[in-house]
Design an enzyme around this catalytic site. Structure first.
Site, PDB file in Angstrom:
ATOM      1  CB  ALA A  40      67.975  29.147 -99.178  1.00  0.00           C
ATOM      2  N   GLY A  98      58.238  34.643 -96.495  1.00  0.00           N
ATOM      3  CA  GLY A  98      58.282  33.209 -96.754  1.00  0.00           C
ATOM      4  C   GLY A  98      57.330  32.364 -95.926  1.00  0.00           C
ATOM      5  CG  ASN A 109      62.494  20.001 -96.884  1.00  0.00           C
ATOM      6  OD1 ASN A 109      62.313  18.992 -97.576  1.00  0.00           O
ATOM      7  ND2 ASN A 109      61.646  21.002 -96.874  1.00  0.00           N
ATOM      8  NE  ARG A 161      78.389  38.308 -98.638  1.00  0.00           N
ATOM      9  CZ  ARG A 161      78.070  38.116 -97.366  1.00  0.00           C
ATOM     10  NH1 ARG A 161      77.687  39.133 -96.619  1.00  0.00           N
ATOM     11  NH2 ARG A 161      78.108  36.909 -96.837  1.00  0.00           N
ATOM     12  CB  SER A 186      57.768  22.257 -88.392  1.00  0.00           C
ATOM     13  OG  SER A 186      58.422  22.923 -89.449  1.00  0.00           O
ATOM     14  CE1 TYR A 211      60.009  30.581 -91.243  1.00  0.00           C
ATOM     15  CE2 TYR A 211      58.534  31.558 -89.616  1.00  0.00           C
ATOM     16  CZ  TYR A 211      59.433  30.571 -89.989  1.00  0.00           C
ATOM     17  OH  TYR A 211      59.748  29.585 -89.106  1.00  0.00           O
ATOM     18  CE  LYS A 242      66.101  23.265 -94.690  1.00  0.00           C
ATOM     19  NZ  LYS A 242      65.353  24.237 -95.470  1.00  0.00           N
TER      20      LYS A 242
HETATM   21  P1  ATR Z   1      71.435  29.043 -96.679  1.00  0.00           P
HETATM   22  O1  ATR Z   1      71.558  27.573 -96.527  1.00  0.00           O
HETATM   23  O2  ATR Z   1      70.368  29.692 -95.846  1.00  0.00           O
HETATM   24  O3  ATR Z   1      71.341  29.480 -98.123  1.00  0.00           O
HETATM   25  P2  ATR Z   1      74.230  29.712 -96.595  1.00  0.00           P
HETATM   26  O4  ATR Z   1      74.599  28.494 -97.347  1.00  0.00           O
HETATM   27  O5  ATR Z   1      75.065  30.156 -95.438  1.00  0.00           O
HETATM   28  O6  ATR Z   1      72.763  29.629 -96.018  1.00  0.00           O
HETATM   29  O7  ATR Z   1      74.121  30.922 -97.651  1.00  0.00           O
HETATM   30  C1  ATR Z   1      73.806  32.197 -97.266  1.00  0.00           C
HETATM   31  C2  ATR Z   1      73.638  33.059 -98.517  1.00  0.00           C
HETATM   32  O8  ATR Z   1      73.277  34.372 -98.123  1.00  0.00           O
HETATM   33  C3  ATR Z   1      74.905  33.199 -99.352  1.00  0.00           C
HETATM   34  O9  ATR Z   1      74.565  33.325-100.694  1.00  0.00           O
HETATM   35  C4  ATR Z   1      75.494  34.506 -98.799  1.00  0.00           C
HETATM   36  O10 ATR Z   1      76.359  35.171 -99.694  1.00  0.00           O
HETATM   37  P3  ATR Z   1      77.917  34.711 -99.795  1.00  0.00           P
HETATM   38  O11 ATR Z   1      77.918  33.464-100.603  1.00  0.00           O
HETATM   39  O12 ATR Z   1      78.585  35.837-100.458  1.00  0.00           O
HETATM   40  O13 ATR Z   1      78.358  34.490 -98.367  1.00  0.00           O
HETATM   41  C5  ATR Z   1      74.223  35.294 -98.630  1.00  0.00           C
HETATM   42  N1  ATR Z   1      74.354  36.406 -97.694  1.00  0.00           N
HETATM   43  C6  ATR Z   1      74.387  36.358 -96.346  1.00  0.00           C
HETATM   44  N2  ATR Z   1      74.466  37.594 -95.814  1.00  0.00           N
HETATM   45  C7  ATR Z   1      74.484  38.458 -96.853  1.00  0.00           C
HETATM   46  C8  ATR Z   1      74.550  39.876 -96.979  1.00  0.00           C
HETATM   47  N3  ATR Z   1      74.620  40.651 -95.897  1.00  0.00           N
HETATM   48  N4  ATR Z   1      74.531  40.409 -98.214  1.00  0.00           N
HETATM   49  C9  ATR Z   1      74.450  39.631 -99.312  1.00  0.00           C
HETATM   50  N5  ATR Z   1      74.382  38.276 -99.264  1.00  0.00           N
HETATM   51  C10 ATR Z   1      74.403  37.703 -98.061  1.00  0.00           C
END
Ligand code: ATR
Length: 275
Positions: free
Chosen positions: A131, A242, A87, A152, A17, A222, A66
């Site tokens: 996100a 990204g 953000n 997941r 940034s 990204y 965030k």
């Molecule tokens: P962010 O703010 O970046 O979205 P987060 O709130 O920790 O970070 O969310 C991470 C997301 O990536 C979640 O949807 C997570 O799935 P779960 O809700 O089941 O934890 C997903 N994620 C992370 N690693 C993953 C993986 N190896 N396979 C599938 N989904 C994954």
């Protein structure tokens, strides 16, 4: 007089940034500086308020703060109310006004830079974390034919759909949550990876065959050719990371703060050269 801005995160050393905003400022002749601010995990609020009290005009907020920023701000502007994440903070007129420019950044990158209009497209959004919350409303606003959220942990995708239910009608075929294993047999024109899986060299359990002819696979991470991008490319989909979203969300923040729109194309090109 030089105006001061910062990006607050933990970690923050990797943030692009400062380089992006320095380039925007040079391009538009704005007198500002922009630094990285490392806040302790339990010290986000005091770091932001100290920066403001020392004359800072605004901050960008990155992981993991965030949602905390969303709670800190006194006014939610733009999409921030629904995104549950902020953000961009503007300290204008003594206020603490919070915005979320990530979703606009994504849509602008898709539609303007990648020439991929979302209207009437079948969209799959993977992930149900911060996100995802940041981008659902702007995606629906761009009028896809339908939006499916997969995660997941399936209950979290159901919660995303419930949270944005009042906007679901913006898509003619609505919005739904589906576990990955139920996506076999469905086809999408746009598949967006909003999970953090790519950061650990993994990808969601996406079944093969979900990419329609001409589909675009968009990875929010990204600077890396992630397993999701490799999987999508092997199936004939076009891929994008990204980087464009990063620059476009920054441009939107710059516009909120300064009232002028920088030209993003040369900045995206600059970062690509450096990657
Ligand atoms: P962010 O703010 O970046 O979205 P987060 O709130 O920790 O970070 O969310 C991470 C997301 O990536 C979640 O949807 C997570 O799935 P779960 O809700 O089941 O934890 C997903 N994620 C992370 N690693 C993953 C993986 N190896 N396979 C599938 N989904 C994954």
């Amino acid at each position: 007089m030089t105006d001061h801005y910062a990006v607050v995160g933990n970690p923050v050393a990797h943030s692009a940034s400062p380089a992006i905003h320095a380039e925007f400022a040079r391009q538009t002749g704005q007198d500002l500086d922009y630094v990285r601010l490392l806040a302790p995990r339990d010290g986000f609020k005091s770091a932001v308020l100290k920066f403001r009290d020392e004359g800072g005009k605004g901050v960008n907020v990155t992981l993991p703060f965030k949602h905390e920023a969303w709670n800190l701000v006194t006014v939610h502007g733009g999409d921030a109310q629904y995104a549950r994440a902020v953000n961009t903070i503007d300290f204008r007129d003594g206020g603490i006004i919070g915005y979320n420019t990530d979703g606009i950044g994504l849509v602008t990158d898709l539609e303007r830079n990648l020439k991929f209009p979302i209207r009437n497209k079948r969209v799959l959004l993977m992930g149900a974390g911060g996100a995802t919350y940041g981008v659902v409303h702007p995606i629906l606003n761009a009028r896809p034919e339908l939006l499916v959220v997969a995660n997941r942990t399936p209950g979290k995708a159901v919660a995303v759909v419930a949270h944005f239910q009042k906007f679901a009608k913006l898509a003619p075929r609505g919005m739904s949550a589906q576990p990955y294993q139920q996506l076999g047999g469905s086809q999408f024109d746009l598949v967006i990876n909003a999970t953090s899986a790519g950061l650990s060299g993994e990808m969601p359990a996406l079944p093969p065959g979900v990419f329609a002819a001409g589909a675009l696979a968009y990875e929010m991470v990204y600077g890396q050719h992630t397993p999701f991008m490799k999987f999508a490319a092997a199936q004939g989909a076009r891929t994008a990371d990204g980087l464009g979203m990063l620059v476009e969300q920054a441009a939107e923040a710059f516009f909120i703060w300064r009232g002028v729109r920088p030209d993003t194309a040369p900045v995206i090109a600059m970062l690509k050269r450096e990657a």
